[in-house]
Scaffold this active site. Structure first.
Site, PDB file in Angstrom:
ATOM      1  N   LYS A 291      -0.678  27.524  57.700  1.00  0.00           N
ATOM      2  CA  LYS A 291      -1.113  27.454  56.307  1.00  0.00           C
ATOM      3  C   LYS A 291      -0.705  26.099  55.711  1.00  0.00           C
ATOM      4  O   LYS A 291      -1.492  25.418  55.083  1.00  0.00           O
ATOM      5  CB  LYS A 291      -0.482  28.612  55.526  1.00  0.00           C
ATOM      6  CG  LYS A 291      -0.850  28.636  54.078  1.00  0.00           C
ATOM      7  CD  LYS A 291      -0.211  29.826  53.379  1.00  0.00           C
ATOM      8  CE  LYS A 291      -0.415  29.718  51.870  1.00  0.00           C
ATOM      9  NZ  LYS A 291       0.247  30.801  51.146  1.00  0.00           N
TER      10      LYS A 291
ATOM     11  N   GLU B  55       7.686  23.814  64.299  1.00  0.00           N
ATOM     12  CA  GLU B  55       7.449  24.495  65.578  1.00  0.00           C
ATOM     13  C   GLU B  55       5.995  24.336  66.004  1.00  0.00           C
ATOM     14  O   GLU B  55       5.687  24.003  67.154  1.00  0.00           O
ATOM     15  CB  GLU B  55       7.771  25.994  65.443  1.00  0.00           C
ATOM     16  CG  GLU B  55       9.236  26.349  65.288  1.00  0.00           C
ATOM     17  CD  GLU B  55       9.735  26.282  63.850  1.00  0.00           C
ATOM     18  OE1 GLU B  55       9.036  25.693  62.985  1.00  0.00           O
ATOM     19  OE2 GLU B  55      10.848  26.792  63.594  1.00  0.00           O
TER      20      GLU B  55
ATOM     21  N   GLY C 273       1.481  33.892  54.001  1.00  0.00           N
ATOM     22  CA  GLY C 273       1.455  33.754  55.461  1.00  0.00           C
ATOM     23  C   GLY C 273       1.520  35.095  56.176  1.00  0.00           C
ATOM     24  O   GLY C 273       0.751  35.369  57.097  1.00  0.00           O
ATOM     25  N   ARG C 274       2.426  35.969  55.742  1.00  0.00           N
ATOM     26  CA  ARG C 274       2.612  37.249  56.446  1.00  0.00           C
ATOM     27  C   ARG C 274       1.479  38.233  56.179  1.00  0.00           C
ATOM     28  O   ARG C 274       1.438  39.307  56.759  1.00  0.00           O
ATOM     29  CB  ARG C 274       3.972  37.853  56.084  1.00  0.00           C
ATOM     30  CG  ARG C 274       4.225  38.021  54.600  1.00  0.00           C
ATOM     31  CD  ARG C 274       5.701  38.266  54.332  1.00  0.00           C
ATOM     32  NE  ARG C 274       6.036  38.242  52.902  1.00  0.00           N
ATOM     33  CZ  ARG C 274       6.334  37.156  52.219  1.00  0.00           C
ATOM     34  NH1 ARG C 274       6.302  35.972  52.812  1.00  0.00           N
ATOM     35  NH2 ARG C 274       6.662  37.227  50.936  1.00  0.00           N
TER      36      ARG C 274
ATOM     37  N   GLU D 159      10.564  39.711  54.943  1.00  0.00           N
ATOM     38  CA  GLU D 159      10.320  38.455  54.226  1.00  0.00           C
ATOM     39  C   GLU D 159       9.830  38.766  52.801  1.00  0.00           C
ATOM     40  O   GLU D 159      10.067  38.001  51.880  1.00  0.00           O
ATOM     41  CB  GLU D 159       9.300  37.586  54.990  1.00  0.00           C
ATOM     42  CG  GLU D 159       9.360  36.123  54.618  1.00  0.00           C
ATOM     43  CD  GLU D 159       8.570  35.228  55.554  1.00  0.00           C
ATOM     44  OE1 GLU D 159       9.175  34.522  56.382  1.00  0.00           O
ATOM     45  OE2 GLU D 159       7.332  35.220  55.458  1.00  0.00           O
TER      46      GLU D 159
ATOM     47  N   HIS E  64      14.466  55.604  76.380  1.00  0.00           N
ATOM     48  CA  HIS E  64      15.345  55.318  77.517  1.00  0.00           C
ATOM     49  C   HIS E  64      16.271  54.146  77.213  1.00  0.00           C
ATOM     50  O   HIS E  64      16.826  53.537  78.125  1.00  0.00           O
ATOM     51  CB  HIS E  64      14.488  55.057  78.764  1.00  0.00           C
ATOM     52  CG  HIS E  64      13.627  56.246  79.069  1.00  0.00           C
ATOM     53  ND1 HIS E  64      14.070  57.303  79.826  1.00  0.00           N
ATOM     54  CD2 HIS E  64      12.380  56.577  78.644  1.00  0.00           C
ATOM     55  CE1 HIS E  64      13.110  58.235  79.882  1.00  0.00           C
ATOM     56  NE2 HIS E  64      12.083  57.811  79.168  1.00  0.00           N
TER      57      HIS E  64
ATOM     58  N   LYS F  65      15.572  25.269  57.277  1.00  0.00           N
ATOM     59  CA  LYS F  65      14.629  24.227  57.703  1.00  0.00           C
ATOM     60  C   LYS F  65      15.161  22.846  57.314  1.00  0.00           C
ATOM     61  O   LYS F  65      15.092  21.893  58.095  1.00  0.00           O
ATOM     62  CB  LYS F  65      13.271  24.427  57.020  1.00  0.00           C
ATOM     63  CG  LYS F  65      12.529  25.676  57.436  1.00  0.00           C
ATOM     64  CD  LYS F  65      11.176  25.745  56.734  1.00  0.00           C
ATOM     65  CE  LYS F  65      10.520  27.088  56.945  1.00  0.00           C
ATOM     66  NZ  LYS F  65       9.248  27.241  56.252  1.00  0.00           N
TER      67      LYS F  65
HETATM   68  O1  F6P Z   1       9.319  29.845  57.453  1.00  0.00           O
HETATM   69  C1  F6P Z   1       8.653  31.000  57.077  1.00  0.00           C
HETATM   70  C2  F6P Z   1       7.176  30.768  56.971  1.00  0.00           C
HETATM   71  O2  F6P Z   1       6.892  29.940  55.884  1.00  0.00           O
HETATM   72  C3  F6P Z   1       6.413  32.077  56.876  1.00  0.00           C
HETATM   73  O3  F6P Z   1       6.368  32.586  55.598  1.00  0.00           O
HETATM   74  C4  F6P Z   1       5.094  31.704  57.446  1.00  0.00           C
HETATM   75  O4  F6P Z   1       4.343  32.818  57.836  1.00  0.00           O
HETATM   76  C5  F6P Z   1       5.512  30.829  58.602  1.00  0.00           C
HETATM   77  O5  F6P Z   1       6.652  30.138  58.140  1.00  0.00           O
HETATM   78  C6  F6P Z   1       4.475  29.860  59.112  1.00  0.00           C
HETATM   79  O6  F6P Z   1       4.050  28.992  58.101  1.00  0.00           O
HETATM   80  P1  F6P Z   1       2.746  28.102  58.279  1.00  0.00           P
HETATM   81  O7  F6P Z   1       1.581  29.004  58.406  1.00  0.00           O
HETATM   82  O8  F6P Z   1       2.677  27.257  57.036  1.00  0.00           O
HETATM   83  O9  F6P Z   1       2.928  27.259  59.513  1.00  0.00           O
END
Ligand code: F6P
Length: 527
Positions: free
Chosen positions: A206, A212, A267-268, A353, A384, A492
């Site tokens: 987003k 990452e 995002g979620r 979150e 199990h 972060k």
């Molecule tokens: O660090 C948390 C977060 O901002 C989440 O809320 C989000 O889903 C995820 O990182 C990924 O964010 P993006 O879609 O901006 O890469």
């Protein structure tokens, strides 16, 4: 207007008193006293049935909990939510994932209808997915795509990954894999045996700033460049899903391969947006439509059904009952369907979150517990592993069992195990019948059971919307903004500070506590 803290309301106080009178009551006695208990505490949305009779509740408990929902104005907040009011106040935005599954009518954001805009983006997305699937979409060399690697993290990964894993057909024209972690071992595994010339990468972010995702996207670019040699050829192998198209262009994605999303989609909650492209690629646009239909059906149910028969309201209130009155600190989600094994991981982000907050909407400290820890996995496998603690441990862990009534060769055995576990948790076994204290099971451990005819896209859409709205109901009761996530920021910032220090030869640029400084030193010392 100043809001009264929820735990100071007469409705909360009435629940406290009720809890004191009920806490020692055994569910088995409640079942014995009322032959209609199972029917009384079962609610439906279409084919989905929620049996919540194995909870430590009476009719009075539910009445009092619904009164709590009234005083917390769950109805009013639901109206604001669906209408597109800026209920995410700390980020000054609406939270409109529900608009993504609404096909008719209008929803205005800043005076502009978004329903038509959503439909236009989705049409592009479906056309693209269809063309990749039938081989008419090719990269610049004219090669058709056989494999897709979806790169994203958090909400840009968990939703699409879970849906694809749940509904993945045994044969499909396109194979879809996922990579989220900064540990490049995951991307390396995803790339195993893939042919660069016929591999497409989706970069889903987003913000298009998530380290990452960008690190994995850069590695993917390098992997392609090594094989294809020319930058110009590499470009055509990337698609971006983002609300920041300019950033995607800077990364080198062609404008035609960028699919937008909007800042009013959290995002979620984003699997319903362009972020769901891997779903359309792996399962086809029709399946994506069915997923949306299922979610829309649950949206309508949530908005229109009285609290008494409302699935998300019922689950949300039961969650509050255990978290705030019984002091349960966790909840376990147990799908008896291996294909749903990632559902708890997805819900972890949605619930924790969203509601893992210590201040209310106005920034004042909350006076009640919020967001219990959500955990779980494939229920049958859990039997199990951790079920021992559910049955005989000292923690109260409310459980949700989910199971389809049909599917697969061992379905009856799977159902038998699912139903047996909730029965055992509820009924227990006394020491004499069991043959000693070690074999005794205390019982009286609460659970919900959600059953549905089969696991298909429509049902899954409804189940996901059910848990999204359950989370919303909890947030309303606790008086918090369920749509921001400031708690993820500090880590972060610190990681961005520490990384150059790790890479530097000597000396630390930043001031750290002794533990962190020693850990940084340990890394440097190893090389
Ligand atoms: O660090 C948390 C977060 O901002 C989440 O809320 C989000 O889903 C995820 O990182 C990924 O964010 P993006 O879609 O901006 O890469």
């Amino acid at each position: 207007m100043q809001r009264m803290a929820i735990d100071k309301t007469p409705e909360w106080q009435a629940l406290l008193a009720h809890h004191r009178s009920l806490r020692e009551t055994r569910m088995s006695d409640l079942f014995a006293a009322d032959p209609s208990r199972a029917q009384k505490f079962t609610v439906r949305c279409g084919d989905i049935r929620l049996d919540y009779s194995k909870n430590r509740i009476t009719g009075e408990t539910m009445t009092l909990l619904r009164q709590l929902a009234q005083v917390a104005d769950v109805k009013g907040w639901t109206g604001k939510f669906f209408r597109g009011d800026r209920i995410n106040t700390s980020e000054d935005r609406p939270a409109l994932h529900t608009a993504l599954r609404q096909r008719t009518g209008t929803v205005a954001v800043d005076g502009k209808d978004v329903i038509a805009e959503i439909a236009a983006v989705r049409q592009r997305l479906y056309a693209f997915a269809g063309a990749v699937r039938d081989g008419t979409w090719t990269v610049h060399t004219g090669t058709r795509i056989t494999d897709v690697v979806h790169i994203g993290i958090g909400g840009s990964d968990l939703g699409p990954r879970m849906v694809v894993e749940a509904l993945r057909p045994s044969t499909a024209p396109i194979r879809v894999r996922f990579a989220s972690s900064l540990d490049d071992a995951e991307l390396a595994a995803a790339l195993e045996q893939l042919v660069p010339a016929s591999t497409l990468f989706i970069v889903a972010s987003k913000s298009f700033t998530t380290p990452e995702t960008l690190a994995n996207a850069r590695l993917a670019k390098q992997w392609l460049l090594t094989a294809l040699k020319e930058e110009a050829l590499v470009k055509g192998h990337f698609v971006a899903l983002t609300s920041k198209p300019e950033e995607a262009k800077k990364f080198g994605v062609e404008a035609a391969n960028i699919y937008p999303m909007w800042d009013w989609v959290g995002g979620r909650y984003s699997l319903w947006s362009s972020i769901g492209l891997p779903i359309a690629l792996a399962l086809g646009p029709e399946a994506f439509d069915r997923l949306l239909d299922g979610a829309a059906a649950m949206d309508a149910h949530f908005r229109e059904t009285p609290f008494e028969a409302n699935l998300p309201v019922t689950l949300g209130l039961l969650s509050v009952w255990y978290a705030n009155f019984f002091g349960a600190e966790t909840q376990v989600l147990l799908p008896y369907d291996w294909r749903l094994r990632l559902l708890p991981t997805w819900l972890q982000q949605v619930a924790m979150e969203s509601n893992g907050k210590s201040v209310d909407r106005d920034g004042k400290p909350v006076s009640t517990a919020t967001a219990p820890v959500v955990w779980g996995g494939s229920g049958n496998d859990g039997q199990h592993a951790y079920f021992q603690a559910l049955h005989q441990g000292t923690h109260l862990v409310p459980a949700d069992f989910l199971v389809a009534l049909s599917g697969g060769a061992n379905r009856a055995a799977l159902l038998a195990n699912c139903f047996a576990q909730s029965e055992a948790l509820m009924g227990g076994r006394d020491a004499i019948a069991a043959g000693g204290p070690h074999k005794a099971m205390p019982g009286n451990r609460p659970s919900n059971t959600i059953i549905f005819p089969q696991l298909d896209a429509k049902t899954l859409g409804s189940l996901l919307a059910l848990y999204e709205h359950k989370t919303f109901v909890e947030g309303c009761i606790w008086g918090i903004n369920s749509f921001d996530q400031w708690g993820v920021e500090l880590g972060k910032v610190l990681a961005a500070r520490i990384e150059p220090e790790l890479k530097a030869g000597a000396g630390t640029g930043g001031a750290h506590d002794a533990s962190t400084a020693a850990l940084i030193g340990a890394y440097r010392g190893k090389s």
